[in-house]
Design a protein around this motif. Sequence first.
Motif, PDB file in Angstrom:
ATOM      1  N   UNK A   1      -7.182  -3.312  -0.393  1.00 42.04           N
ATOM      2  CA  UNK A   1      -6.147  -3.073   0.620  1.00 42.04           C
ATOM      3  C   UNK A   1      -5.453  -4.407   0.884  1.00 42.04           C
TER       4      UNK A   1
ATOM      5  N   UNK B   1      -2.895  -6.462   2.625  1.00 41.99           N
ATOM      6  CA  UNK B   1      -1.958  -6.677   3.725  1.00 41.99           C
ATOM      7  C   UNK B   1      -1.502  -8.135   3.688  1.00 41.99           C
TER       8      UNK B   1
ATOM      9  N   UNK C   1      -0.704 -14.346   4.075  1.00 39.70           N
ATOM     10  CA  UNK C   1       0.289 -15.182   3.402  1.00 39.70           C
ATOM     11  C   UNK C   1       1.354 -15.577   4.429  1.00 39.70           C
TER      12      UNK C   1
ATOM     13  N   UNK D   1       4.999 -14.412   3.819  1.00 38.92           N
ATOM     14  CA  UNK D   1       5.209 -12.987   4.081  1.00 38.92           C
ATOM     15  C   UNK D   1       5.144 -12.692   5.575  1.00 38.92           C
TER      16      UNK D   1
ATOM     17  N   UNK E   1      10.309  -4.026   1.598  1.00 42.62           N
ATOM     18  CA  UNK E   1      10.655  -3.825   0.194  1.00 42.62           C
ATOM     19  C   UNK E   1      10.492  -5.119  -0.602  1.00 42.62           C
ATOM     20  N   UNK E   2      10.909  -6.232   0.000  1.00 40.75           N
ATOM     21  CA  UNK E   2      10.746  -7.523  -0.674  1.00 40.75           C
ATOM     22  C   UNK E   2       9.265  -7.826  -0.888  1.00 40.75           C
TER      23      UNK E   2
ATOM     24  N   UNK F   1       6.680  -5.680  -0.954  1.00 39.59           N
ATOM     25  CA  UNK F   1       5.958  -4.831  -1.914  1.00 39.59           C
ATOM     26  C   UNK F   1       6.470  -5.068  -3.329  1.00 39.59           C
ATOM     27  N   UNK F   2       7.667  -5.587  -3.483  1.00 37.15           N
ATOM     28  CA  UNK F   2       8.125  -5.944  -4.830  1.00 37.15           C
ATOM     29  C   UNK F   2       7.350  -7.143  -5.351  1.00 37.15           C
ATOM     30  N   UNK F   3       7.021  -8.061  -4.455  1.00 34.92           N
ATOM     31  CA  UNK F   3       6.290  -9.252  -4.881  1.00 34.92           C
ATOM     32  C   UNK F   3       4.809  -8.944  -5.094  1.00 34.92           C
ATOM     33  N   UNK F   4       4.237  -8.120  -4.223  1.00 34.81           N
ATOM     34  CA  UNK F   4       2.783  -7.955  -4.231  1.00 34.81           C
ATOM     35  C   UNK F   4       2.329  -6.583  -4.695  1.00 34.81           C
ATOM     36  N   UNK F   5       3.275  -5.690  -5.025  1.00 32.51           N
ATOM     37  CA  UNK F   5       2.958  -4.332  -5.482  1.00 32.51           C
ATOM     38  C   UNK F   5       1.962  -3.653  -4.537  1.00 32.51           C
TER      39      UNK F   5
ATOM     40  N   UNK G   1       2.781  -1.087  -2.242  1.00 28.49           N
ATOM     41  CA  UNK G   1       3.672  -0.108  -1.615  1.00 28.49           C
ATOM     42  C   UNK G   1       2.973   0.743  -0.546  1.00 28.49           C
ATOM     43  N   UNK G   2       1.824   1.370  -0.849  1.00 32.01           N
ATOM     44  CA  UNK G   2       1.229   2.248   0.182  1.00 32.01           C
ATOM     45  C   UNK G   2       0.892   1.497   1.465  1.00 32.01           C
ATOM     46  N   UNK G   3       0.378   0.277   1.339  1.00 28.41           N
ATOM     47  CA  UNK G   3       0.034  -0.494   2.535  1.00 28.41           C
ATOM     48  C   UNK G   3       1.287  -0.787   3.356  1.00 28.41           C
TER      49      UNK G   3
END
Lengths: 248, 271
Positions: A17, A19, A24, A27, A203-204, A206-210, A212-214
């Motif tokens: 999971x 987050x 970070x 982020x 979006x930025x 989850x694009x960096x860290x893949x 998405x669901x979290x």
Amino acid sequence: MEGFFAWFQWLYDETGINLTYFYDSFDRARMIGGFFTTIWLSLVCLFFSSIIGIVGAWLQGSRLVWTRRIVQGYIQFFRNTPPLVQMYFFFFALGNLLPRVKSEFGFMEPMLGNFTWAAISLSFFAGAFNVEIFRSGIEAVPESTREAAESLGYNRLQSYLYVVLPLAFRVCLPALNNNLVNLVKTTTLAYAIAVPELLYVSNQIWSDSVNVPEMMTTLLILYVALVGLLVWAMHRWERAIRVPGYGT
Amino acid sequence: MLRKIFGLMVAAGFAATLAAAPAQADAIDDIKARGTLIVGVKADYKPYGFRDPSGAIIGIEPELAQDVADKLGVKLEMVPVVSSNRMQFLEQGKIDLMIATMTDRPDRRKVVQIVDPNYYSSGTNVMSQKAAGLKKWEDLKGKPVCGIQGAFYNKKTQEEFGAQIVAFKGTAEVYTALKQGSCIGFVYDDSALIAQLQDTAQWGDYEMSLPTIDDAPWGLAVQLGEDKFAKLMSDMIVGWHKSGRILELEKKYGVANTPFAQAMHEKYKNM
């Protein structure tokens, strides 16, 4: 605090999971920035759309036929077109027609930035609905009340401001709540024109860290909280300004 | 009570993540049974994947996708993807194969199965107005720079060089924003920028003046666990390098032969 952040790193390593905005710092800064951008954009739009609604509803009752027609045209235009299309239209089409100004880096840039355009387009969009909502409230004020105000010597503006609007406001608050809740949620559309609000920064991330669901879950929780806060405040206000025996 | 409900929602969201393990059925059998190979490609990334005037998707990657379909003896169906959804499309099985200008990175290898060897490579650069006079990456500090939502170098440009990234969904929006001056430059793959700058009528006042950074290989990908399909794709890629197919496609679409494609051809041609 560091231990708290480190725990989320551990959570990722152990359970998958992820987050990132807890451990970070880059982020985290983005997420906090996005959160406040969403709040600020919402407040600006709530304010201006309510003003547009109040003024529009007053103008709708004007004796001048053209004023009424223009207000009607405005409502039709903004109510009948999708907000995302309006946003693109404002930013890419209208934004191009405006004169350019010199930026701090010595470049010619458009006069209004993407945040301003998002605020303008969302305020007009929600404002169109607000006009109709306020009209519904105004029409619920009995004709006799208005005549009573006139017989006391109020002119049209005075009777609107001091008698009709306060009563109308109480009638249309539930409908207004609905529209304002929608408005807060619609601010996510600003992400299409790169306003760094919550959906955009998520979006930025989850694009960096893949993850998405979290991030999606986080977004849902944040919006439930934000809208919940707004609804709670509006309900308190509704109760506070209730006139006993009126409208029930 | 509220806290409990939130807890449940979070738990449900995360449980869904963990449950989304890749299907174990063999992709090649599925594709053959279906009679079509569904490939995710870019549709806004000239010359690697873009639309011709009739609306059909063409480019270097669609041609590679066609090669795969021919090899399997099935029809090709192309699904346009963008950087921010391409891995999700593959994970969810909306596409069988992704050839979508994706940079090969370790964290992506955890999510999709990137096939070795790499089929292409490119780096990151910025296209900006000549008047901006950018010389080094640090010149971007504090300035608005356009980007594509979902590109990995956005974070780096923001974090290391201090640029303000203004990211849009697709390249069309970015080029419009760049033209109207909403940003001073566009941080993107050098390969795509080179192709764009060839259009001097539109972009004569623009240049790519920074040194290319992060020259990184591209990976095409299949779902995690599809080892048989991955093996087939690996052989396809070696075949492309061996025969000089990539070099030939670069020439066809007006891109100067890249050092990577030349080196791979040298490496494999005598094998």
